[in-house]
Design an enzyme around this catalytic site. Sequence first.
Site, PDB file in Angstrom:
ATOM      1  N   GLU A 154       0.619  -6.837   2.419  1.00  0.00           N
ATOM      2  CA  GLU A 154       1.180  -5.948   1.359  1.00  0.00           C
ATOM      3  C   GLU A 154       1.316  -6.580  -0.156  1.00  0.00           C
ATOM      4  O   GLU A 154       2.392  -6.169  -0.836  1.00  0.00           O
ATOM      5  CB  GLU A 154       2.691  -5.596   1.868  1.00  0.00           C
ATOM      6  CG  GLU A 154       2.752  -5.093   3.200  1.00  0.00           C
ATOM      7  CD  GLU A 154       2.137  -3.696   3.346  1.00  0.00           C
ATOM      8  OE1 GLU A 154       1.281  -3.470   2.554  1.00  0.00           O
ATOM      9  OE2 GLU A 154       2.362  -3.067   4.220  1.00  0.00           O
ATOM     10  N   GLY A 155       0.400  -7.219  -0.426  1.00  0.00           N
ATOM     11  CA  GLY A 155       0.087  -7.919  -1.676  1.00  0.00           C
ATOM     12  C   GLY A 155       0.795  -9.304  -1.574  1.00  0.00           C
ATOM     13  O   GLY A 155       2.071  -9.456  -1.145  1.00  0.00           O
TER      14      GLY A 155
END
Length: 575
Positions: A402-403
Site C-alpha cells: 500500500e505504498g
Amino acid sequence: MDVTHELNPGLESVLTPERRSDEHDLIEETARSFVERDVLVRMDALESGDVDTLKALYRKAGELGLIGVDLPEAYGGMELDPLSALLVAEALGETGGFGVSINIHSGVALHPILYFGDEAQRMKYLPRLVSGEVVASYALTEPDAGSDALHGKANARLDASRGCYVLNGQKQWISNARVAGVYVVFAQLAQHGMTAFLVDRDLEGVSVGKEERKVGIHASPTASLILDEAAVPKAALLGAEGQGHRIALSVLNLARHKMALYALGQSRRALRLAARYAKERRQFGAPIASFEMIREKLGWMAARYFVARSAAYRTAGELAPGKRRALECALRSDLDPGEKVRLVAAALSSCISACSLNKVLATEVQGFVIDEAVQIHGGYGYMEDYEVARMYRDARITRIFEGTNEINRLAVVRDVLLSRSREASACSDVEPALITAAVNRLPAGHLRTALEAGAQLVATMKSAFASVAEPALARWGAELVHKQALVRRLADAHMWMYALESALLRIALAGDARGSARDLGAELALASAADAMRFGFAPLREAARHLGVKVVEPDMPDEIGVFDAIAAYVLDQVR
C-alpha cells in the site's frame, strides 16, 4: 456524565472508540467471535493454501455482514456508521494473512466498483462481493512498477471491430489472484493513458502464475496475473478512458487508512498474547509479569497502540464527509463519466496526509509491539508452535505494501506543504486550540494537568515545525519534497503531532466511557507525550540544526512509573 451534546462543532467531529453504543458492542462481538471461532482455529489450513477453507470463510463473513458493514443496502451492505466499520476492520486485522486477504477484497478491490463503477457494474458485482460468493482482487503493481505503479507497461487497445478492449501484460504480487473471480486491472490505453477495467477470471487470455513464496501472510494467496490478448467487453471499462490514475490513487488513499486498522488489530492481539504469557510464565520463582522490565515493555506496547488507534479513529471521522460526497456523486446519472471520476476522486482524496501518516504510524507501532511480544515470550516466541512467531513473519509486509512507508512519508509532507502554500486546511491539521477547548471542560486535578502539559507540547511542536518548514520552503520551494532526509524528519514530526493531539482529544472526551482512555487518562497522556518527544520532536531538532534555526525545547515528561501503571491495567484486563 455523557458530554457529547455539550461539545462545540470541532470536538463533535472527533471520532473515538469510546463513542459507541450497545449496537456497536454487538457488531464488534460478532466480528471478534468470527475471528476466534471460525478463522484462527483454521489458520493451519489457511497457511497451507487451502482455497476451499478460504472461500468458505469469505461466505461466512458475508453471511454475518462483515464484508459490507458500511456499504449501501441496495448492494447487499448493512449501511452502518463509520465506527461500526472501524471496529470490524480492526477485529478482522487480528487474523493475520486472512485479514490481509479480506482487507484487499473489501477495500481496494471493492471500492473502485462502488465509487467509480456504473449502476450496471455495481449491481453485477457488489452483491456477490459483499456476500462473499465472489472474491475480488486489485491488480496495479508490475515487475518494473512497484512504488512507481502509475507507470506500468501493461497495455490495452480498443478493438472497434469486435467491440472490446484487448489487454496484455503482467501484474505482480497480486493479493487474492488465485481465488479471485474478478480483478480491477490498470493498463495503459493507447492515446489515453492509464485506464481501469473489470476483468472476469474466466475470460480467455486471463491466467494466474504460481503462488509466491512469501516470508509471511501465507494465509493470503499471492500470485501474478497474466493477460495475453484478453478481450474484455466495452462494458468492462471502469470510470472513463485515461482516468485510471485518479481511480488508483484515490482508492489507495482509503486503503492506507484501512491498512492502519489491520495493523492495529495485529498490535492488539500481540499485546493480549504477551500479557497473558507474562502472567503464566514463571522464572526465578515468580511470574515474569512481576518484573519491571517486562512491565515497562507492556506499558510501552499499550501506550503506542493507544496513540495509533486514537489517530486512526479520528481520521475516519475526518474521512467520512468526503466518502459521503463521493458516493452521492457516484450514484448520479447526469454526469459525464470523466467528470464523475474527477469529482469522486477529489472527494476521496481529501485526507491524503492523514491516511498516509496513519499507515506509517500504525504499521511501525505494529512492528514494535509484535517484536516486543516475541521478546516477552523469549525462546518460545521464536518457535512456530506459538502464534507470535507467525505474527512476527506477517508483520513485516505492512511497512512495504500500500505504498512503502518511505513513499507515504513523502506523501504526508507533500500534502501538508501544499496546503500551507495554498493557505488551505488538510485533514491532518494540528489545532492546539481544539485540545484547549476539550481540556477546559475538565475539573482541576491530575488528569487536567497532564493534558495541559500535552497540549503545551503540541503547541511547542507546531511552532517548531513552522520554524523549520518555512525557511526550508523559502530555500527550496517545491523542490523541498526531493530533500528526502529533511522530508523524513518533517513527516515524523507532523505524524507525532497529529497522533499526540488525537490521543489527548480522545482522553479529554472520554467522559464516563469504559476503558483505558478514562481509567488511565493521565498516564496515557504522559506516555503519548514521551513518545512524541522521542519520535516527533527529536527529528525536528535535527532538522533545525541542519537548517541553522533555533527551536524552543519543551520539557521532557517524567515517564518512570507511568508505564508500570499502564501495564498493571493491561494485565488486569487480560484473562
